[in-house]
Design a protein around this motif. Structure first.
Motif, PDB file in Angstrom:
ATOM      1  N   UNK A 181       4.627  30.710  -5.603  1.00 30.73           N
ATOM      2  CA  UNK A 181       5.858  30.965  -4.862  1.00 30.73           C
ATOM      3  C   UNK A 181       5.953  30.228  -3.544  1.00 30.73           C
ATOM      4  N   UNK A 182       4.874  29.604  -3.136  1.00 31.91           N
ATOM      5  CA  UNK A 182       4.849  28.893  -1.871  1.00 31.91           C
ATOM      6  C   UNK A 182       5.468  27.505  -1.959  1.00 31.91           C
ATOM      7  N   UNK A 183       5.401  26.789  -0.844  1.00 33.88           N
ATOM      8  CA  UNK A 183       6.014  25.468  -0.741  1.00 33.88           C
ATOM      9  C   UNK A 183       5.035  24.470  -0.131  1.00 33.88           C
ATOM     10  N   UNK A 184       5.224  23.218  -0.504  1.00 33.74           N
ATOM     11  CA  UNK A 184       4.514  22.099   0.098  1.00 33.74           C
ATOM     12  C   UNK A 184       5.464  20.917   0.158  1.00 33.74           C
ATOM     13  N   UNK A 185       5.231  20.026   1.107  1.00 34.05           N
ATOM     14  CA  UNK A 185       5.971  18.770   1.132  1.00 34.05           C
ATOM     15  C   UNK A 185       4.972  17.626   1.123  1.00 34.05           C
ATOM     16  N   UNK A 186       5.079  16.798   0.104  1.00 34.65           N
ATOM     17  CA  UNK A 186       4.251  15.612  -0.012  1.00 34.65           C
ATOM     18  C   UNK A 186       4.966  14.424   0.622  1.00 34.65           C
ATOM     19  N   UNK A 187       4.166  13.539   1.204  1.00 40.19           N
ATOM     20  CA  UNK A 187       4.696  12.312   1.786  1.00 40.19           C
ATOM     21  C   UNK A 187       3.966  11.117   1.182  1.00 40.19           C
ATOM     22  N   UNK A 188       4.645   9.990   1.138  1.00 38.77           N
ATOM     23  CA  UNK A 188       4.052   8.740   0.652  1.00 38.77           C
ATOM     24  C   UNK A 188       4.561   7.622   1.551  1.00 38.77           C
ATOM     25  N   UNK A 189       3.687   7.104   2.378  1.00 43.71           N
ATOM     26  CA  UNK A 189       4.069   6.030   3.280  1.00 43.71           C
ATOM     27  C   UNK A 189       3.806   4.685   2.622  1.00 43.71           C
ATOM     28  N   UNK A 190       4.801   3.817   2.670  1.00 48.78           N
ATOM     29  CA  UNK A 190       4.743   2.521   1.998  1.00 48.78           C
ATOM     30  C   UNK A 190       4.668   1.404   3.022  1.00 48.78           C
ATOM     31  N   UNK A 191       3.795   0.447   2.806  1.00 48.85           N
ATOM     32  CA  UNK A 191       3.686  -0.704   3.691  1.00 48.85           C
ATOM     33  C   UNK A 191       3.481  -1.966   2.867  1.00 48.85           C
ATOM     34  N   UNK A 192       3.737  -3.117   3.488  1.00 50.98           N
ATOM     35  CA  UNK A 192       3.471  -4.394   2.856  1.00 50.98           C
ATOM     36  C   UNK A 192       4.673  -5.077   2.241  1.00 50.98           C
ATOM     37  N   UNK A 193       5.780  -4.342   2.131  1.00 53.70           N
ATOM     38  CA  UNK A 193       6.991  -4.935   1.578  1.00 53.70           C
ATOM     39  C   UNK A 193       8.162  -4.044   1.991  1.00 53.70           C
ATOM     40  N   UNK A 194       9.343  -4.633   2.024  1.00 52.62           N
ATOM     41  CA  UNK A 194      10.530  -3.884   2.431  1.00 52.62           C
ATOM     42  C   UNK A 194      10.715  -2.660   1.536  1.00 52.62           C
ATOM     43  N   UNK A 199       4.769  -0.713 -10.609  1.00 55.12           N
ATOM     44  CA  UNK A 199       3.985  -1.827 -10.089  1.00 55.12           C
ATOM     45  C   UNK A 199       2.864  -1.386  -9.159  1.00 55.12           C
ATOM     46  N   UNK A 200       3.110  -0.369  -8.350  1.00 51.54           N
ATOM     47  CA  UNK A 200       2.158   0.031  -7.317  1.00 51.54           C
ATOM     48  C   UNK A 200       1.965   1.551  -7.339  1.00 51.54           C
ATOM     49  N   UNK A 246       0.848  -1.204   0.000  1.00 52.13           N
ATOM     50  CA  UNK A 246       0.000   0.000   0.000  1.00 52.13           C
ATOM     51  C   UNK A 246       0.873   1.239   0.000  1.00 52.13           C
ATOM     52  N   UNK A 247       0.450   2.234  -0.776  1.00 53.67           N
ATOM     53  CA  UNK A 247       1.111   3.534  -0.825  1.00 53.67           C
ATOM     54  C   UNK A 247       0.056   4.575  -0.470  1.00 53.67           C
TER      55      UNK A 247
END
Length: 124
Positions: free
Chosen positions: A15-28, A112-113, A3-4
């Motif tokens: 001009x602004x900023x953002x930080x995106x995150x992607x948490x990965x589970x289910x495999x190393x 793949x995912x 899962x992502x």
């Protein structure tokens, strides 16, 4: 099951900023080469950036070079996209993608995912 899950999108001014995150589970996590794609309104998915499994190698599409930084934290199983100097043309749904192995490609069918996407809107 792999899962992502993306987070961090939102509305920001030019001009602004953002930080995106992607948490990965289910495999190393370290088994994956990772990438960010985006889909602007009414357009196809487009490649944004990719990072190798161990993190030293990064790749960017020309339009984001110098403004976006892709990184990964193995301890947190998380991929990041730091976006600075945002422009209205960066408005899109942003997706993280994973592929088992050491190579990457800028086409969507290579990966793949996929995560579910997070909306980024840059106002002018």
């Amino acid at each position: 099951q792999v899962q992502l899950v993306e987070s961090g999108g939102g509305l920001v001014q030019t001009g602004g900023s953002l930080r995106l995150s992607c948490e990965v589970s289910g495999r190393t996590f370290s088994s994956f080469t990772m990438a960010w794609f985006r889909q602007p309104p009414g357009k196809e998915h487009e490649f944004v950036a990719a990072i190798s499994r161990s993190g030293p190698n990064t790749y960017y599409t020309d339009s984001v070079k110098g403004r976006f930084t892709i990184s990964r934290d193995t301890a947190k199983n998380t991929l990041y996209l730091q976006m600075n100097s945002l422009k209205p043309e960066d408005t899109a749904v942003y997706y993280c993608a994973a592929r088992v192995g050491t190579t990457y490609a800028q086409t969507t069918d290579y990966w793949d995912y996929w995560g579910q996407g997070t909306q980024v809107t840059v106002s002018s």
